[in-house]
Motif scaffolding. Structure first.
Motif, PDB file in Angstrom:
ATOM      1  N   ALA A  69       1.191  -1.210   0.266  1.00  0.00           N
ATOM      2  CA  ALA A  69       0.457   0.243   0.044  1.00  0.00           C
ATOM      3  C   ALA A  69       0.840   1.200  -0.038  1.00  0.00           C
ATOM      4  O   ALA A  69      -0.023   2.370   0.011  1.00  0.00           O
ATOM      5  CB  ALA A  69      -0.901  -0.478   1.651  1.00  0.00           C
ATOM      6  N   CYS A  72      -0.362   4.035  -2.279  1.00  0.00           N
ATOM      7  CA  CYS A  72      -1.687   4.830  -2.422  1.00  0.00           C
ATOM      8  C   CYS A  72      -1.336   5.954  -2.052  1.00  0.00           C
ATOM      9  O   CYS A  72      -1.009   6.735  -0.961  1.00  0.00           O
ATOM     10  CB  CYS A  72      -2.420   3.809  -1.098  1.00  0.00           C
ATOM     11  N   GLN A  76      -6.758   6.868  -0.597  1.00  0.00           N
ATOM     12  CA  GLN A  76      -7.679   5.759  -0.791  1.00  0.00           C
ATOM     13  C   GLN A  76      -7.556   5.133   0.587  1.00  0.00           C
ATOM     14  O   GLN A  76      -7.966   3.995   0.908  1.00  0.00           O
ATOM     15  CB  GLN A  76      -6.452   5.336  -1.755  1.00  0.00           C
ATOM     16  N   LEU A  77      -6.744   5.505   1.142  1.00  0.00           N
ATOM     17  CA  LEU A  77      -6.333   4.705   2.551  1.00  0.00           C
ATOM     18  C   LEU A  77      -7.146   4.958   3.735  1.00  0.00           C
ATOM     19  O   LEU A  77      -7.458   4.248   4.951  1.00  0.00           O
ATOM     20  CB  LEU A  77      -4.740   4.814   3.310  1.00  0.00           C
ATOM     21  N   ALA A 223       3.199   4.068   3.698  1.00  0.00           N
ATOM     22  CA  ALA A 223       2.212   3.068   4.288  1.00  0.00           C
ATOM     23  C   ALA A 223       2.509   1.809   5.394  1.00  0.00           C
ATOM     24  O   ALA A 223       2.572   1.465   6.483  1.00  0.00           O
ATOM     25  CB  ALA A 223       1.500   1.964   3.330  1.00  0.00           C
ATOM     26  N   ARG A 287      -9.764  -0.459   4.930  1.00  0.00           N
ATOM     27  CA  ARG A 287      -9.374  -0.108   3.408  1.00  0.00           C
ATOM     28  C   ARG A 287      -8.422  -1.294   2.765  1.00  0.00           C
ATOM     29  O   ARG A 287      -8.480  -0.969   1.129  1.00  0.00           O
ATOM     30  CB  ARG A 287      -8.886   1.044   2.732  1.00  0.00           C
ATOM     31  N   ILE A 291      -7.807  -2.174  -1.567  1.00  0.00           N
ATOM     32  CA  ILE A 291      -6.624  -1.690  -2.734  1.00  0.00           C
ATOM     33  C   ILE A 291      -6.381  -3.345  -3.129  1.00  0.00           C
ATOM     34  O   ILE A 291      -6.200  -2.646  -4.257  1.00  0.00           O
ATOM     35  CB  ILE A 291      -5.907  -0.926  -1.459  1.00  0.00           C
ATOM     36  N   GLN A 295      -5.433  -3.472  -6.771  1.00  0.00           N
ATOM     37  CA  GLN A 295      -4.389  -3.323  -7.588  1.00  0.00           C
ATOM     38  C   GLN A 295      -4.094  -4.812  -8.283  1.00  0.00           C
ATOM     39  O   GLN A 295      -3.483  -4.703  -8.931  1.00  0.00           O
ATOM     40  CB  GLN A 295      -2.697  -3.286  -6.683  1.00  0.00           C
TER      41      GLN A 295
END
Length: 304
Positions: A69, A72, A76-77, A223, A287, A291, A295
């Motif tokens: 992540a 990201c 998104q997170l 992340a 989340r 994701i 991905q």
């Protein structure tokens, strides 16, 4: 999905063990006559080993489990928290504001704590220390306000900009100054275990807020750093705050007698900061599977 919730379970178990060991170390780990640590006291040694293992483990898991992540964006997170999460963040931020405001109002009590009687001669803290303590709590107050603004922005679904990153930068200045103040207060203390866990907690909180803000400034490894530091924050918060509360409750004397006004407010503000980070961590864990689901097909297409 199971892996993500396993991360929370590890935090809870480690935090509970840390709180128990810290409480026992504070209660029974020092000689009553001298205040020096009991040589070879097992819970104190076990706590030090546990802390090292937890920091290393969460750093490794942050890279292995959540490193994918790193690319990201903040949206998104962390975006789309919902009303419950946003309200919880707002409550934690308001708690920081209230406790910091109370500390500012109690500045005379802070000064009394630092006043020393040397053979009948009263030595007052220097002007520099008085100013530093005042600035410390003003920064803590500003940190609470900035985190409240971030929570309100999340509740309103406002567009994410670099200004959001600034909301998470102010707490870093507060933590930096608190590190200096903690060192000043304990630099002459030979018993490092009395303040080392507080220092680690401050460093972890600073790193966690930095990692959230770094998503908006294109920093690498955001992340992995966030998940690792947030986990360490929650472990250390349980260890330091839970252990100190247990010590104050089970030992003779009230909470203020054992910890003092400054120590009590510091614990309260960091408890609120840890609660704020907990909400962000739980939401981010929810989340991550989404994701990954987006991905993986994109990575397969690129491979073809």
């Amino acid at each position: 999905m199971k892996r993500n919730w396993m991360y929370l379970i590890l935090i809870v178990l480690a935090g509970a063990a840390g709180a128990i060991l810290r409480g026992r170390s504070l209660l029974y780990g020092c000689e009553p006559e001298t205040g020096l640590p009991v040589s070879g006291y097992l819970p104190a040694t076990a706590l030090a080993v546990l802390t090292v293992c937890v920091i290393v483990l969460f750093a490794v898991l942050g890279r292995m489990w959540f490193g994918n992540a790193d690319g990201c964006a903040f949206e998104q997170l962390f975006s789309g928290m919902g009303k419950i999460a946003g309200v919880l963040c707002a409550i934690a931020a308001i708690g920081m504001i209230l406790f910091s405001g109370f500390s500012i109002a109690q500045m005379p009590a802070h000064l009394i704590e630092q006043t020393v009687d040397l053979n009948g001669s009263v030595v007052y803290p220097s002007t520099l220390i008085v100013v530093a303590v005042a600035v410390l709590w003003v920064l803590a107050l500003c940190s609470g306000i900035s985190l409240l603004l971030a929570a309100v922005a999340q509740l309103r679904g406002a567009a994410v900009s670099r200004q959001m990153g600034l909301y998470f930068t102010i707490p870093m200045f507060w933590c930096c100054l608190d590190l200096i103040m903690l060192y000043h207060e304990n630099s002459g203390n030979p018993i490092t275990s009395e303040y080392s866990y507080a220092l680690l907690l401050v460093i972890a909180v600073m790193t966690a807020f930095y990692s959230i803000g770094s998503f908006l400034f294109s920093a690498k490894g955001s992340a992995a750093r966030f998940f690792a530091s947030a986990g360490v924050v929650l472990y250390l918060a349980c260890t330091q705050i839970g252990g100190t509360v247990a010590w104050c409750v089970l030992s003779e004397g009230g909470f203020y007698t054992q910890v003092g006004v400054t120590g009590t407010m510091r614990l309260a503000v960091y408890a609120c900061a840890a609660g704020y980070l907990l909400v962000y961590l739980v939401h981010a864990l929810r989340r991550v599977p989404e994701i990954k689901a987006v991905q993986e097909p994109a990575e397969q297409e690129q491979t073809k």
